[in-house]
Design a protein around this motif. Structure first.
Motif, mmCIF file in Angstrom:
data_model
loop_
_atom_site.group_PDB
_atom_site.id
_atom_site.type_symbol
_atom_site.label_atom_id
_atom_site.label_comp_id
_atom_site.label_asym_id
_atom_site.label_seq_id
_atom_site.Cartn_x
_atom_site.Cartn_y
_atom_site.Cartn_z
ATOM 1 N N GLY A 35 55.837 65.134 137.769
ATOM 2 C CA GLY A 35 56.228 64.021 137.076
ATOM 3 C C GLY A 35 57.077 64.569 135.791
ATOM 4 O O GLY A 35 58.063 63.888 135.517
ATOM 5 N N GLU A 36 56.511 65.323 135.195
ATOM 6 C CA GLU A 36 57.398 65.793 133.895
ATOM 7 C C GLU A 36 58.818 66.462 134.417
ATOM 8 O O GLU A 36 59.941 66.019 133.848
ATOM 9 N N PHE A 37 58.743 67.063 135.543
ATOM 10 C CA PHE A 37 60.258 67.614 136.169
ATOM 11 C C PHE A 37 61.160 66.453 136.334
ATOM 12 O O PHE A 37 62.215 66.578 136.021
ATOM 13 N N MET A 166 41.857 69.722 128.666
ATOM 14 C CA MET A 166 42.020 68.400 128.963
ATOM 15 C C MET A 166 43.435 68.112 129.656
ATOM 16 O O MET A 166 43.749 67.236 130.512
ATOM 17 N N GLY A 167 44.467 68.894 129.259
ATOM 18 C CA GLY A 167 45.696 68.910 129.867
ATOM 19 C C GLY A 167 45.573 69.239 131.405
ATOM 20 O O GLY A 167 46.380 68.611 132.218
ATOM 21 N N VAL A 168 44.952 70.298 131.889
ATOM 22 C CA VAL A 168 44.436 70.532 133.169
ATOM 23 C C VAL A 168 44.029 69.532 133.957
ATOM 24 O O VAL A 168 44.485 68.981 135.107
ATOM 25 N N LEU A 169 43.073 68.766 133.359
ATOM 26 C CA LEU A 169 42.521 67.604 133.848
ATOM 27 C C LEU A 169 43.360 66.279 134.054
ATOM 28 O O LEU A 169 43.535 65.655 135.205
ATOM 29 N N LEU A 170 44.282 66.254 133.010
ATOM 30 C CA LEU A 170 45.145 65.042 133.199
ATOM 31 C C LEU A 170 46.306 65.292 134.131
ATOM 32 O O LEU A 170 46.779 64.381 134.805
ATOM 33 N N LEU A 173 45.928 64.087 137.627
ATOM 34 C CA LEU A 173 45.947 62.231 137.882
ATOM 35 C C LEU A 173 47.385 62.169 138.588
ATOM 36 O O LEU A 173 48.313 62.646 138.517
ATOM 37 N N PRO A 174 47.228 61.154 139.370
ATOM 38 C CA PRO A 174 48.475 60.490 140.198
ATOM 39 C C PRO A 174 49.692 60.422 139.223
ATOM 40 O O PRO A 174 50.826 60.784 140.078
ATOM 41 N N TYR A 175 49.381 59.941 138.154
ATOM 42 C CA TYR A 175 50.732 59.656 137.402
ATOM 43 C C TYR A 175 51.492 61.024 136.979
ATOM 44 O O TYR A 175 52.706 61.189 137.129
ATOM 45 N N ASN A 176 50.860 62.030 136.818
ATOM 46 C CA ASN A 176 51.400 63.205 136.632
ATOM 47 C C ASN A 176 51.597 64.056 137.918
ATOM 48 O O ASN A 176 52.547 64.931 137.877
ATOM 49 N N ARG A 177 51.090 63.868 138.921
ATOM 50 C CA ARG A 177 51.300 64.746 140.118
ATOM 51 C C ARG A 177 52.761 64.347 140.878
ATOM 52 O O ARG A 177 53.343 65.304 141.405
ATOM 53 N N GLY A 178 52.614 63.068 140.960
ATOM 54 C CA GLY A 178 53.901 62.459 141.826
ATOM 55 C C GLY A 178 53.902 63.192 143.240
ATOM 56 O O GLY A 178 52.715 63.817 143.499
#
Length: 194
Positions: A35-37, A166-170, A173-178
């Motif tokens: 997601g970030e990429f 917390m960052g690892v858990l977040l 989430l589907p929002y971050n995984r894409g």
């Protein structure tokens, strides 16, 4: 006996930008979430999220024999990736100083997608919301404020250890995984550009 800390080898955005302009850029691995990429990345970079890199580092080794630049948001995850790859025996690793943030501040070119919140901002939102909510609830329920205290302790540990549960858990989430990074596609791309 304490372990002597070693400095992670780095490269400045200006030097990397010059190498990209001269078409002499080394391999660039972006270790942020997909997601970030997708939001912003250096042209020509390969997305290999930190967790995927750790899991498949031995498969990547055969295709990363020249210099490799590791990129994340600000440098922390890239330093962890550098350590993982160095432990696996890969030489010639450097981390982009200041990460994609510094790259953009230097005015270097970047491919952009839909805007998304980066991981650090998400962590601040969740941690702040928990502390705020437990502080308010604590006015009515004795002891509820201790949850906020635990979050504060977790954030302190995250800063001291340069890791963030917390960052690892977040990041899961589907929002971050894409779409999941397919390591075999990345390896095929790396093989094709050798």
């Amino acid at each position: 006996m304490t372990e002597k800390s070693t400095q992670t080898p780095s490269i400045t955005p200006a030097v990397l930008h010059r190498l990209v302009q001269e078409e002499r850029a080394p391999r660039i691995l972006d270790v942020r979430t997909p997601g970030e990429f997708r939001t912003v990345h250096i042209p020509g970079a390969y997305n290999v999220p930190l967790s995927t890199l750790r899991e498949h580092r031995n498969e990547l080794l055969a295709h990363l024999d020249e210099e490799v630049i590791l990129v994340c948001r600000s440098g922390a995850r890239a330093a962890q990736a550098e350590k993982a790859l160095a432990e696996a025996g890969l030489p010639n690793l450097r981390v982009l100083e200041g990460g994609i943030n510094a790259w953009e501040m230097a005015g270097a070119p970047a491919n952009r997608g839909a805007d998304r919140w980066d991981m650090e901002r998400q962590v601040r939102l969740v941690a702040g919301s928990i502390v705020l909510a437990t502080g308010v609830v604590g006015l009515f329920v004795p002891g509820a404020h201790l949850i906020g205290t635990a979050v504060g302790a977790g954030l302190t540990y995250a800063a001291l250890s340069n890791s963030c549960a917390m960052g690892v858990l977040l990041s899961k989430l589907p929002y971050n995984r894409g779409p999941r990074t397919d390591i075999h596609s990345v390896i095929a791309e790396l093989r094709g550009t050798s």
